[in-house]
Design a protein around this motif. Structure first.
Motif, PDB file in Angstrom:
ATOM      1  N   SER A 151       0.840  -1.189   0.000  1.00  0.00           N
ATOM      2  CA  SER A 151       0.000   0.000   0.000  1.00  0.00           C
ATOM      3  C   SER A 151       0.877   1.241   0.000  1.00  0.00           C
ATOM      4  O   SER A 151       1.943   1.262   0.639  1.00  0.00           O
ATOM      5  CB  SER A 151      -0.921   0.015   1.230  1.00  0.00           C
ATOM      6  N   CYS A 152       0.435   2.278  -0.734  1.00  0.00           N
ATOM      7  CA  CYS A 152       1.197   3.531  -0.795  1.00  0.00           C
ATOM      8  C   CYS A 152       0.224   4.692  -1.005  1.00  0.00           C
ATOM      9  O   CYS A 152      -0.684   4.611  -1.843  1.00  0.00           O
ATOM     10  CB  CYS A 152       2.207   3.469  -1.929  1.00  0.00           C
ATOM     11  N   ASN A 153       0.409   5.764  -0.249  1.00  0.00           N
ATOM     12  CA  ASN A 153      -0.451   6.952  -0.351  1.00  0.00           C
ATOM     13  C   ASN A 153      -1.933   6.607  -0.257  1.00  0.00           C
ATOM     14  O   ASN A 153      -2.779   7.237  -0.885  1.00  0.00           O
ATOM     15  CB  ASN A 153      -0.166   7.704  -1.651  1.00  0.00           C
ATOM     16  N   GLY A 154      -2.237   5.576   0.525  1.00  0.00           N
ATOM     17  CA  GLY A 154      -3.629   5.195   0.755  1.00  0.00           C
ATOM     18  C   GLY A 154      -4.198   4.246  -0.275  1.00  0.00           C
ATOM     19  O   GLY A 154      -5.333   3.794  -0.129  1.00  0.00           O
ATOM     20  N   ILE A 155      -3.459   3.928  -1.316  1.00  0.00           N
ATOM     21  CA  ILE A 155      -3.926   3.003  -2.349  1.00  0.00           C
ATOM     22  C   ILE A 155      -3.246   1.649  -2.140  1.00  0.00           C
ATOM     23  O   ILE A 155      -2.024   1.573  -2.006  1.00  0.00           O
ATOM     24  CB  ILE A 155      -3.632   3.535  -3.760  1.00  0.00           C
ATOM     25  N   THR A 156      -4.055   0.597  -2.146  1.00  0.00           N
ATOM     26  CA  THR A 156      -3.569  -0.753  -1.889  1.00  0.00           C
ATOM     27  C   THR A 156      -3.671  -1.589  -3.153  1.00  0.00           C
ATOM     28  O   THR A 156      -4.626  -1.466  -3.914  1.00  0.00           O
ATOM     29  CB  THR A 156      -4.389  -1.409  -0.767  1.00  0.00           C
ATOM     30  N   CYS A 157      -2.676  -2.440  -3.362  1.00  0.00           N
ATOM     31  CA  CYS A 157      -2.636  -3.309  -4.535  1.00  0.00           C
ATOM     32  C   CYS A 157      -2.859  -4.758  -4.121  1.00  0.00           C
ATOM     33  O   CYS A 157      -2.229  -5.247  -3.174  1.00  0.00           O
ATOM     34  CB  CYS A 157      -1.297  -3.164  -5.254  1.00  0.00           C
ATOM     35  N   PHE A 158      -3.786  -5.438  -4.805  1.00  0.00           N
ATOM     36  CA  PHE A 158      -4.046  -6.863  -4.626  1.00  0.00           C
ATOM     37  C   PHE A 158      -3.741  -7.580  -5.927  1.00  0.00           C
ATOM     38  O   PHE A 158      -3.835  -6.997  -7.009  1.00  0.00           O
ATOM     39  CB  PHE A 158      -5.523  -7.124  -4.303  1.00  0.00           C
ATOM     40  N   SER A 159      -3.422  -8.855  -5.837  1.00  0.00           N
ATOM     41  CA  SER A 159      -3.302  -9.665  -7.053  1.00  0.00           C
ATOM     42  C   SER A 159      -3.862 -11.052  -6.792  1.00  0.00           C
ATOM     43  O   SER A 159      -3.786 -11.568  -5.671  1.00  0.00           O
ATOM     44  CB  SER A 159      -1.846  -9.756  -7.518  1.00  0.00           C
ATOM     45  N   THR A 160      -4.438 -11.638  -7.823  1.00  0.00           N
ATOM     46  CA  THR A 160      -4.879 -13.022  -7.758  1.00  0.00           C
ATOM     47  C   THR A 160      -4.027 -13.816  -8.742  1.00  0.00           C
ATOM     48  O   THR A 160      -3.524 -13.264  -9.724  1.00  0.00           O
ATOM     49  CB  THR A 160      -6.366 -13.163  -8.125  1.00  0.00           C
ATOM     50  N   PHE A 161      -3.866 -15.090  -8.471  1.00  0.00           N
ATOM     51  CA  PHE A 161      -3.023 -15.918  -9.326  1.00  0.00           C
ATOM     52  C   PHE A 161      -3.678 -17.278  -9.505  1.00  0.00           C
ATOM     53  O   PHE A 161      -3.792 -18.054  -8.554  1.00  0.00           O
ATOM     54  CB  PHE A 161      -1.623 -16.070  -8.730  1.00  0.00           C
ATOM     55  N   ARG A 163      -4.443 -19.143 -16.430  1.00  0.00           N
ATOM     56  CA  ARG A 163      -3.620 -17.971 -16.143  1.00  0.00           C
ATOM     57  C   ARG A 163      -4.320 -16.653 -16.472  1.00  0.00           C
ATOM     58  O   ARG A 163      -4.123 -15.649 -15.784  1.00  0.00           O
ATOM     59  CB  ARG A 163      -2.303 -18.067 -16.922  1.00  0.00           C
ATOM     60  N   HIS A 164      -5.127 -16.622 -17.552  1.00  0.00           N
ATOM     61  CA  HIS A 164      -5.748 -15.344 -17.929  1.00  0.00           C
ATOM     62  C   HIS A 164      -6.836 -14.917 -16.955  1.00  0.00           C
ATOM     63  O   HIS A 164      -7.363 -13.811 -17.052  1.00  0.00           O
ATOM     64  CB  HIS A 164      -6.301 -15.422 -19.361  1.00  0.00           C
ATOM     65  N   GLN A 215      -5.664  -6.084 -18.459  1.00  0.00           N
ATOM     66  CA  GLN A 215      -4.798  -7.244 -18.518  1.00  0.00           C
ATOM     67  C   GLN A 215      -3.473  -6.905 -19.204  1.00  0.00           C
ATOM     68  O   GLN A 215      -3.461  -6.218 -20.221  1.00  0.00           O
ATOM     69  CB  GLN A 215      -5.475  -8.386 -19.266  1.00  0.00           C
ATOM     70  N   PRO A 216      -2.337  -7.373 -18.638  1.00  0.00           N
ATOM     71  CA  PRO A 216      -1.049  -7.157 -19.298  1.00  0.00           C
ATOM     72  C   PRO A 216      -0.926  -8.043 -20.535  1.00  0.00           C
ATOM     73  O   PRO A 216      -1.752  -8.935 -20.765  1.00  0.00           O
ATOM     74  CB  PRO A 216      -0.042  -7.567 -18.221  1.00  0.00           C
ATOM     75  N   SER A 217       0.101  -7.803 -21.328  1.00  0.00           N
ATOM     76  CA  SER A 217       0.330  -8.617 -22.529  1.00  0.00           C
ATOM     77  C   SER A 217       0.595 -10.062 -22.157  1.00  0.00           C
ATOM     78  O   SER A 217       0.102 -10.991 -22.808  1.00  0.00           O
ATOM     79  CB  SER A 217       1.505  -8.056 -23.332  1.00  0.00           C
ATOM     80  N   TYR A 218       1.396 -10.275 -21.101  1.00  0.00           N
ATOM     81  CA  TYR A 218       1.626 -11.601 -20.568  1.00  0.00           C
ATOM     82  C   TYR A 218       0.705 -11.766 -19.355  1.00  0.00           C
ATOM     83  O   TYR A 218       0.258 -10.784 -18.766  1.00  0.00           O
ATOM     84  CB  TYR A 218       3.086 -11.780 -20.174  1.00  0.00           C
ATOM     85  N   HIS A 219       0.403 -12.999 -18.987  1.00  0.00           N
ATOM     86  CA  HIS A 219      -0.544 -13.210 -17.893  1.00  0.00           C
ATOM     87  C   HIS A 219      -0.004 -12.657 -16.577  1.00  0.00           C
ATOM     88  O   HIS A 219       1.210 -12.517 -16.384  1.00  0.00           O
ATOM     89  CB  HIS A 219      -0.886 -14.698 -17.756  1.00  0.00           C
ATOM     90  N   VAL A 220      -0.906 -12.359 -15.663  1.00  0.00           N
ATOM     91  CA  VAL A 220      -0.512 -11.903 -14.332  1.00  0.00           C
ATOM     92  C   VAL A 220       0.218 -13.044 -13.630  1.00  0.00           C
ATOM     93  O   VAL A 220      -0.271 -14.174 -13.569  1.00  0.00           O
ATOM     94  CB  VAL A 220      -1.747 -11.484 -13.510  1.00  0.00           C
ATOM     95  N   SER A 221       1.393 -12.758 -13.112  1.00  0.00           N
ATOM     96  CA  SER A 221       2.214 -13.798 -12.495  1.00  0.00           C
ATOM     97  C   SER A 221       2.012 -13.823 -10.981  1.00  0.00           C
ATOM     98  O   SER A 221       1.233 -13.038 -10.421  1.00  0.00           O
ATOM     99  CB  SER A 221       3.687 -13.552 -12.820  1.00  0.00           C
TER     100      SER A 221
END
Length: 371
Positions: A96-106, A111-112, A131-137
């Motif tokens: 988390s930074c400046n009040g914004i939090t990042c989550f990821s699922t895998f 993968r997509h 979505q990124p060009s490559y799948h989320v890792s």
């Protein structure tokens, strides 16, 4: 309302939690204009570093991911709504930074289906990244560029590693810019001969910092991995030889990079702090945290609740026929005592802690490209 002095109104608003301020935007046009102005958003963020800090605690329980909020110094936890993530889906709390939090699922199978989310827990606003060009890792980093002068200049790093024959591999690194709302490919720039599991991360100035535990040719390597958000480049930083080689947890303590390192010989966890960034000789051992391994279980730190308390996952072994039980506890550094929460977690590996600020930064404006 309109005749109320703006400077006094501003000082009042700066002392109020973010959620009421979101509702205050609807009171009148002048209030909305003030609360959404870049000046007030920056001022509120600066004030939050002193008045509006809290901890986000993510853990899995009964195979389901949850997030709770913890306000120091009170030892109470309360639930937060993360229903914007697909129901029943497990997720990782990146940072988390400046009040914004990042989550990821895998999703290892499809993968997509893996996604990355940004979330402002103070306002409830959230967004799924394109979505990124490559799948989320499973190797996602979250950072911020303070050199740009914009409090919302966030970056997400997505690293895909393709193993040819270990330890040889190639990587595909992509970075997402929140202000541009797009991904950029950087290619094969991930440092060679490094672990695919970097552990937890912290954001220090314009760097995303990891402290991985891995072996290369039966040798344990002691170093930190940094990604420079401003320069789009990775770099390595050595750790002192006298620091224990066991598993490490990276954190921030009193404005400095800190590491909680497990000492396999003493069965204790040592807290180290880097007093001068980039200077290996400035690493200093502050204190130790009890015995990390006991006869009936193991204590594993997940981060600082504040400068005087450490969150711990206590795991008790019940024997071969019964599942071990893990629960949360707080370790008081001064009294050297443990306080247990009535929270049972599936395991230490999926339990995470990050410090967050109350913030009015909006996530909805990414629909329009920023300059």
């Amino acid at each position: 309302m309109a005749s109320f002095p703006v400077d006094i109104l501003t000082e009042i608003f700066l002392r109020i939690s973010a959620r009421p301020l979101v509702r205050f935007k609807c009171v009148c046009k002048s209030w909305n204009s003030l609360l959404t102005s870049p000046f007030f958003i920056k001022a509120y963020l600066e004030r939050s570093t002193k008045l509006h800090k809290f901890n986000l605690l993510k853990y899995d329980s009964d195979n389901f991911s949850r997030v709770q909020i913890h306000y120091p110094p009170n030892n109470e936890l309360s639930d937060l709504d993360t229903s914007f993530i697909r129901d029943g889906e497990k997720f990782k709390l990146v940072d988390s930074c400046n009040g914004i939090t990042c989550f990821s699922t895998f999703d290892r199978k499809i993968r997509h289906n893996s996604k990355i989310f940004l979330w402002n827990p103070s306002t409830g606003e959230n967004m799924a990244l394109p979505q990124p060009s490559y799948h989320v890792s499973n190797l996602v980093g979250f950072g911020f560029n303070p050199l740009s002068g914009h409090p919302d200049d966030f970056t997400v790093v997505n690293v895909n590693i393709y193993i040819e024959k270990w330890p040889n591999y190639t990587s595909q690194v992509e970075v997402y810019s929140f202000r541009r709302n797009c991904w950029k490919q950087l290619g094969n720039i991930f440092p060679p001969s490094l672990s695919q599991h970097l552990g937890n991360q912290v954001i220090f100035e314009n760097f995303i910092c990891w402290c991985p535990f891995f072996r290369l040719d039966h040798e344990i390597l002691a170093l930190m991995i940094l990604y420079d958000v401003a320069q789009d480049a990775f770099q390595k930083m050595a750790l002192p030889d006298i620091m224990p080689l066991g598993e490490k947890l990276i954190s921030l303590l009193d404005g400095c990079l800190s590491v909680i390192a497990r000492n396999s010989s003493t069965k204790q966890c040592e807290v180290w702090i880097m007093k001068e960034f980039g200077v290996c000789e400035s690493w200093t051992k502050l204190y130790t945290i009890g015995a990390s391994t006991t006869i009936i279980g193991i204590r594993q730190p997940i981060g600082f609740a504040d400068s005087g308390k450490v969150f711990i996952v206590n795991t008790f072994y019940r024997g071969l026929r019964e599942k071990s039980v893990s629960h949360l506890a707080l370790y008081n550094i001064q009294s050297q005592k443990f306080e247990t929460f009535q929270v049972v977690v599936d395991c230490y590996d999926t339990t995470q802690l990050v410090t967050c600020l109350e913030s009015l930064i909006s996530l909805s404006s990414t629909k329009d490209v920023k300059h």
